[in-house]
Design a protein around this motif. Structure first.
Motif, short mmCIF file in Angstrom:
data_model
loop_
_atom_site.label_atom_id
_atom_site.label_comp_id
_atom_site.label_asym_id
_atom_site.label_seq_id
_atom_site.Cartn_x
_atom_site.Cartn_y
_atom_site.Cartn_z
N TYR A 199 1.70 -2.59 -3.91
CA TYR A 199 1.45 -3.06 -2.55
C TYR A 199 2.05 -2.09 -1.53
O TYR A 199 2.92 -1.27 -1.83
N ALA A 200 1.57 -2.20 -0.31
CA ALA A 200 2.11 -1.45 0.82
C ALA A 200 2.12 -2.39 2.02
O ALA A 200 1.46 -3.44 2.00
N PRO A 201 2.88 -2.08 3.06
CA PRO A 201 2.85 -2.94 4.25
C PRO A 201 1.42 -3.15 4.74
O PRO A 201 0.67 -2.20 4.94
N GLY A 202 1.05 -4.41 4.89
CA GLY A 202 -0.31 -4.76 5.25
C GLY A 202 -1.17 -5.14 4.07
O GLY A 202 -2.27 -5.66 4.24
N ALA A 203 -0.67 -4.89 2.84
CA ALA A 203 -1.42 -5.23 1.63
C ALA A 203 -0.54 -6.04 0.67
O ALA A 203 -0.58 -5.87 -0.53
N GLU A 204 0.30 -6.91 1.24
CA GLU A 204 1.20 -7.72 0.43
C GLU A 204 0.44 -8.80 -0.33
O GLU A 204 -0.71 -9.11 -0.02
N THR A 205 1.12 -9.41 -1.31
CA THR A 205 0.61 -10.59 -1.99
C THR A 205 1.66 -11.69 -1.92
O THR A 205 2.81 -11.45 -1.52
#
Length: 509
Positions: free
Chosen positions: A464-470
C-alpha cells in the motif's frame, strides 16, 4: 496429425502463472547475495520462527484433531462443526486484537492486563484459536470419509475401542492429518498479522515481520535486497511442506453400521465443544465488542469509537478500498477460475499452469509482495489500488480454479455438447447452460475468497501507499498509535462486513 489448439482460458492461466513465477524468482535473484548476512545477523529470528511455527502447528493438530475424533465418535450434528469452525472465519490479526481486548493492557473485563499477550504465548494463543478449527475441519473430513466400518471390524475381532482407534482408525486418517499439517504449517510460516500485532511491541520478530521491517528500514543501503534475503529463508523453510504431497484419504462413508454411542461420550463431546466455543470465540469476540462500544472514561455504551476511527480519511479510504477490492477479486477469481478450469480440461499444459497458480496461494504472501515490487515497482501501476487488485488476483485465484474444477463435471460437458449440436452459440451456451449449473460452485468460491480478501493484511502492508490503504492496514496503524478502542471498532466493522458469508446456507452454495 493436427496439434490440439490451446484455448484462450489456458493462455490466461499460463500468463498469470508466469507473472507469479517471475515475481517469485525476482525475489530469489535479488535476495541471494544478502542471504549470508541474514544468516549471520538474524539466525535468532530463524530459530524463533521455526519454534513458534512448530509449537503452533502441534497444538493446532492436537486440539483440532482431538475435537474431530471426539465429535466423530459421539456423532454430534453439524451444529457442532459450525460452533468449532466459526473461529476460523475471524481473520488472524483481528483475533490477535481480540485477545488484546480480552487479556492484554486494554482488558475490558478487569481494567488491567491478565496475561502478557505481547509475547510468544500471545502469538501462539492467537494462532491456535484460529488454525485449530482448520485442523478440525480437515481431520473430521478424513474421519467421515472412512466411515465406521473399520472401527466396527476392529471391535468384532476383539479389539477395544482404544485399540481400534490406535491401530485401525488413526493409520487410515494419516493422509488427512498430513494435509492439515502442510496447510497449517505454510499458513503459520507466512502469517504476518498476528506477529505484527503481538510481536512488534515486544520486539519479537518472525521471518515475515522481519522482511517487512527490513523493507521499511531507512538506514539500510538496499532495503529491498535485505528483505529479499529474508524471503529466501521463508522459501527454504516452506520447501519441505511444498514437497510433501499428502494422499487423499480413501474410504467408504456408506459403511456406517450404527455403532452405539454412549450418552456419557456425547455429554463429554458437547462439553468439549462448548468449552472451545467459549474460549476461542465467545471470550475474544465479547471483549472486542465491549471495547468497541464502551467509552474510555465513563460507563455505558457509545458509538464514539466508531466515529473517531471513521473520522480518519485513511480509515475511510481503507474501508472503501477493502470492500470493492474484496468484491471484485472474489467475483473475478470465481469467474476466471471457472473459465480456466473449463478451458484446461484434458490438457497437460493447462494442468501444469493451474498447479503453478497455487504457488502464490501456498507460499507466504511476503514473497509475492516483494516480487511484485521488484517486477512493477517502476511502472505507473505501483502504489495504486489496481496494484493491490493484481496481487489479490494472483494470491486468491487458486481457490477460484479449484471451484471451477468442481463445477466442470461430465454432466455439464454433455449438456454443453448437446447445446453445440443444436447450433447454440458459445456465449449463449455459457450463459444458459454452463453458468446456471456452475452457480453453486461460483457462490462457494466467492464466499471463500471474499472474507480472505476483505481482511487481507500481508500483501496490503507491503504494497500500500498513502491514498491506497486498506482496512487491515488501518487496524495495524491504529494499534501502532495506541488507539486500541478505534482498532476494535474498525475490526468490528470488518467482522460485520464478513457476516453475510456466514448467513448463506452452504447447501445452496
Amino acid at each position: 496429425m493436427k496439434r490440439p489448439t490451446v484455448k484462450a482460458g489456458t493462455w490466461v492461466a499460463i500468463i498469470l502463472a508466469a507473472t507469479g513465477l517471475f515475481a517469485l524468482f525476482s525475489v530469489l535473484a535479488r535476495g541471494l547475495p544478502a542471504v549470508p548476512g541474514v544468516l549471520r545477523g538474524d539466525w535468532d529470528v530463524v530459530l524463533t520462527t521455526l519454534g513458534l511455527v512448530s509449537v503452533g502447528l502441534t497444538l493446532s493438530l492436537l486440539i483440532g484433531g482431538g475435537l474431530a475424533l471426539l465429535t466423530w465418535l459421539a456423532r454430534l450434528p453439524t451444529a457442532a462443526d459450525l460452533l468449532i469452525s466459526v473461529a476460523y472465519l475471524i481473520p488472524p490479526f483481528i483475533g490477535a486484537t481480540a485477545w488484546l481486548a480480552a487479556l492484554g493492557p486494554g482488558n475490558v473485563f478487569t481494567g488491567r492486563a491478565i496475561l502478557s499477550v505481547y509475547s510468544p504465548f500471545g502469538i501462539e494463543l492467537a494462532w491456535v484459536t484460529h488454525y485449530a478449527p482448520l485442523a478440525y475441519l480437515l481431520i473430521r473430513a478424513a474421519l467421515s470419509a472412512q466411515g465406521e466400518g473399520p472401527l466396527l471390524a476392529a471391535r468384532v475381532h476383539g479389539l477395544s475401542s482404544a485399540q481400534g482407534l490406535r491401530w485401525v482408525v488413526l493409520p487410515l486418517i494419516w493422509p488427512g492429518v498430513g494435509a492439515a499439517a502442510v496447510l497449517i504449517g505454510l499458513s503459520l510460516l507466512g502469517n504476518f498479522g498476528v506477529p505484527a500485532v503481538l510481536g512488534f511491541p515486544a520486539k519479537i520478530y518472525t521471518l515475515s515481520t522481519l522482511a517487512y521491517a527490513r523493507l521499511l528500514n531507512p538506514t539500510l543501503a538496499d532495503p529491498l535486497s535485505a528483505a529479499s534475503g529474508v524471503a529466501w529463508l521463508l522459501v527454504v523453510a516452506a520447501l519441505p511442506a511444498l514437497l510433501i504431497r499428502p494422499r487423499a484419504p480413501a474410504g467408504d462413508p456408506a459403511s456406517d453400521f450404527g455403532l452405539p454411542t454412549p450418552r456419557r461420550l456425547r455429554r463429554m463431546a458437547w462439553a468439549a465443544v462448548s468449552l472451545w466455543t467459549l474460549i476461542a470465540l465467545a471470550l475474544p469476540l465479547a471483549a472486542t465488542l465491549l471495547l468497541a462500544f464502551k467509552p474510555a472514561y465513563r460507563p455505558g455504551f457509545t458509538l464514539e469509537n466508531f466515529a473517531g476511527a471513521l473520522a480518519l480519511d485513511s480509515v475511510r479510504r481503507g474501508l472503501w478500498h477493502s470492500v470493492w477490492l474484496a468484491l471484485a477479486a472474489a467475483a473475478i477469481c470465481a469467474l476466471l477460475g471457472l473459465w480456466i478450469a473449463r478451458a484446461g480440461q484434458g490438457s497437460r499444459l493447462a494442468g501444469a499452469a493451474q498447479r503453478l497458480l497455487t504457488l502464490p496461494y501456498l507460499l507466504p504472501g511476503t514473497l509475492l509482495a516483494l516480487g511484485l515490487i521488484l517486477t512493477f515497482g517502476r511502472t505507473a501501476l505501483y502504489a495504486t489500488p489496481l496494484f493491490l487488485m493484481l496481487a489479490y488476483l494472483l494470491r486468491f485465484l487458486a481457490p477460484g480454479v479449484e471451484g471451477g474444477r468442481s463445477a466442470a463435471t461430465p454432466g455439464t460437458a454433455n449438456l454443453e455438447f448437446a447445446a453445440r449440436l443444436h447450433r447454440v452459440r458459445r456465449w449463449q451456451t455459457f450463459w444458459r447452460v454452463t453458468l446456471p449449473l456452475a452457480r453453486p460452485h461460483l457462490v462457494a468460491s466467492f464466499l471463500v475468497i471474499y472474507p480472505l480478501a476483505l481482511s487481507e493484511v500481508t500483501l496490503s502492508a507491503l504494497l500500500y501507499a498513502p491514498g491506497a490503504e486498506t482496512a487491515g492496514v488501518g487496524v495495524l496503524n491504529l494499534l501502532s498509535e495506541g488507539n486500541l478502542r478505534g482498532a476494535a471498532a474498525l475490526a468490528t466493522v470488518l467482522l460485520l462486513l464478513s457476516l453475510p458469508t456466514l448467513l448463506v446456507p452452504r447447501g445452496r452454495a
